[in-house]
Design an enzyme around this catalytic site. Structure first.
Site, PDB file in Angstrom:
ATOM      1  N   LYS A 288      41.358  49.067  52.583  1.00 24.85           N
ATOM      2  CA  LYS A 288      40.171  48.459  51.974  1.00 24.85           C
ATOM      3  C   LYS A 288      39.420  47.664  53.020  1.00 24.85           C
ATOM      4  CE  LYS A 288      41.222  48.769  47.245  1.00 24.85           C
ATOM      5  NZ  LYS A 288      41.959  48.188  46.192  1.00 24.85           N
ATOM      6  N   ARG A 289      40.077  47.429  54.143  1.00 26.09           N
ATOM      7  CA  ARG A 289      39.390  46.668  55.187  1.00 26.09           C
ATOM      8  C   ARG A 289      38.518  47.573  56.054  1.00 26.09           C
ATOM      9  NH1 ARG A 289      43.837  43.833  54.262  1.00 26.09           N
ATOM     10  NH2 ARG A 289      45.173  45.162  55.519  1.00 26.09           N
TER      11      ARG A 289
END
Ligand code: GLU
Length: 522
Positions: A288-289
């Site tokens: 998700k980063r």
């Protein structure tokens, strides 16, 4: 990833025998003639913005709903109050709309079984927790966070998997009353029973996970009064009459717990289908980063929604064909749930420009969408070339439309047309007489020959015919060689000494713009 790996270790795949294969085929058959009302949901937590992985889950649900005439529901699972990200809830719904997978029922749209935000359904969770307590399936837990932390540390020290030791299961009714009276903070835990039935998953087939053997009783209502994911999720799936739960395979491990809760409540569970993980091309986990995988960033970078839907389904499974360039209607008609396999889908983002190029071409060929592209390009051109564009004719709709049609096979993103390589399309060059004199002594003669040629050809300019015409034309120059004629044209048309081929430039500029630029030579 950890969860998925763990899930693979803990879950026992039941060896497929003849009966199992027949049953799987029956489930799939039943899926293709799905009985009753189909209601599927996408249930993200607004603890972050919509990511490509989330969009893929939403997309499969949307396609499933549309394929079987059902409803696609967006439910926001916002019970983890400490991790909420401001703006994420609104943005998730905006991005689904933008991507072309709009929910039929949602926090914004409402619907018959709302509210669609878990934080507004707390009564329902408490009522269900009470129902579990009354039937002896749940109990109050007064263990402090320090005790739980100690248990965890001790387990890790001895190489065990941390789990709650179910201590409060054994409290006597009087002890419970006493602690409640003392106001000791408490949670509610669900009593896991052994002997959960095997699960038949639409994608993974038969699996069995005796969760009570490896996990402690899970919290269903936290000390802050909010439910945990497990309780809220099954309560909502039940009361929202969800028929099929299609979610990422990282949740497969939780499903046996959910099945035990359904059983304890006497409810019929929905049909489950766990979608294989979406991973990077090299097999690593999509993080998700990875900022570039957020739908908002992709949108900002000029990626078309159709290209996103196409690339995420293309790398996965579940479709009769796997060609590039499918629009949502084609995805729906080519969808076949029995074709979803349980291997991870490897996403190759390097292919995104190619997907976008094809869908951009579709947009250019659709008059309505092309008008939107023209407007967008007009705005961007004014921003990027504000100082250089002296003549606003290059901003006219017809000129931009021509350019789009001519370049549609070559550009992946609209913004490619703003790059220096295409600057000549928008910026009319200024020429110095020295530059011209260095190439020829007869610029007017050459310019009038080209102008004559252009007026004869009109807008019918093609690379092949122009190449031939210019060769013939150069022979009519008195003292200038073909090479210099081309250099002169390049200079007059673009102000450049190097760059795209002269004929290609001429085709892109079109007769009117060529005439305008050559006038300067006269
Ligand atoms: N709230 C969960 C998530 O964030 C939903 C999982 C499910 O679909 O059950 O993905």
């Amino acid at each position: 990833m950890l969860l998925a790996r763990r899930s693979c270790r803990c879950l026992t795949a039941v060896t497929p025998g003849r009966a199992e294969l027949q049953l799987k085929a029956a489930v799939i058959r039943c899926c293709s003639t799905v009985q009753g009302e189909v209601r599927v949901r996408f249930a993200p937590s607004p603890t972050g913005f919509l990511h490509l992985g989330g969009l893929r889950t939403a997309l499969y649900n949307y396609i499933f709903a549309k394929k079987y005439g059902g409803s696609f529901i967006l439910r926001l699972e916002d019970t983890d109050r400490t991790r909420l990200v401001p703006g994420a809830a609104e943005s998730i719904e905006d991005m689904l709309e933008w991507a072309g997978v709009p929910p039929d029922e949602s926090p914004r749209r409402g619907g018959p079984v709302g509210p669609y935000l878990q934080s507004q359904r707390l009564d329902l969770y408490h009522q269900t927790a009470q129902q579990l307590m009354d039937a002896g399936h749940a109990y109050y837990c007064f263990c402090s966070s320090q005790r739980l932390e100690l248990l965890k540390k001790e387990a890790l020290r001895t190489g065990q998997t941390p789990r709650y030791d179910n201590r409060c299961r054994h409290l006597q009714a009087e002890q419970v009353q006493e602690k409640l009276a003392q106001g000791i903070p408490h949670a509610v835990r669900f009593r896991l029973e052994s002997g959960v039935e095997p699960l038949q998953d639409l994608v993974f087939g038969w699996t069995h996970h005796d969760v009570a053997k490896v996990e402690g009783d899970p919290v269903v209502i936290k000390a802050d009064g909010f439910p945990t994911y497990h309780l809220a999720n099954i309560v909502d799936d039940h009361y929202m009459r969800i028929s099929h739960v299609l979610r990422g395979s990282e949740w497969l491990i939780s499903t046996s717990k959910h099945l035990l809760m359904y059983r304890a409540l006497g409810w019929t569970p929905p049909t489950f289908g766990h979608l294989p993980l979406l991973m990077n091309k090299d097999g690593s986990k999509l993080s998700k980063r990875q900022g570039d995988l957020f739908i908002q960033s992709l949108k900002r970078d000029g990626v078309l929604p159709e290209a996103l839907l196409d690339i995420t389904t293309n790398c996965g499974s579940g479709f009769i064909t796997n060609r590039i360039g499918r629009k949502i209607d084609e995805l729906i008609s080519e969808f076949d749930p029995s074709k979803i396999i349980n291997h991870s889908a490897l996403l190759d983002m390097e292919k995104l420009p190619e997907f976008n190029r094809i869908h951009l071409q579709h947009h250019i060929e659709d008059e309505e969408k092309c008008c939107l592209l023209i407007k967008k390009l007009q705005e961007q051109l004014q921003q990027v070339y504000i100082a250089e564009i002296q003549d606003k004719e290059v901003l006219q709709e017809d000129y931009i439309r021509r350019v789009l049609h001519l370049r549609k096979r070559h550009i992946s993103f609209l913004k490619d047309l703003l790059s220096p390589a295409y600057a000549y399309l928008w910026v009319r060059p200024s020429l110095s007489s020295q530059q011209v004199a260095a190439l020829t002594t007869e610029p007017q003669h050459i310019a009038s020959l080209v102008l004559k040629l252009i007026s004869e050809r009109g807008e019918e300019l093609t690379v092949d015919s122009l190449s031939q015409d210019l060769k013939t034309l150069a022979k009519q120059a008195k003292s200038t060689k073909y090479r210099e004629v081309m250099k002169l044209l390049r200079l007059a048309l673009s102000g450049l000494q190097q760059g795209p081929s002269v004929v290609e430039m001429m085709v892109s500029l079109g007769a009117a713009e060529i005439s305008h630029r050559l006038q300067k030579l006269l």
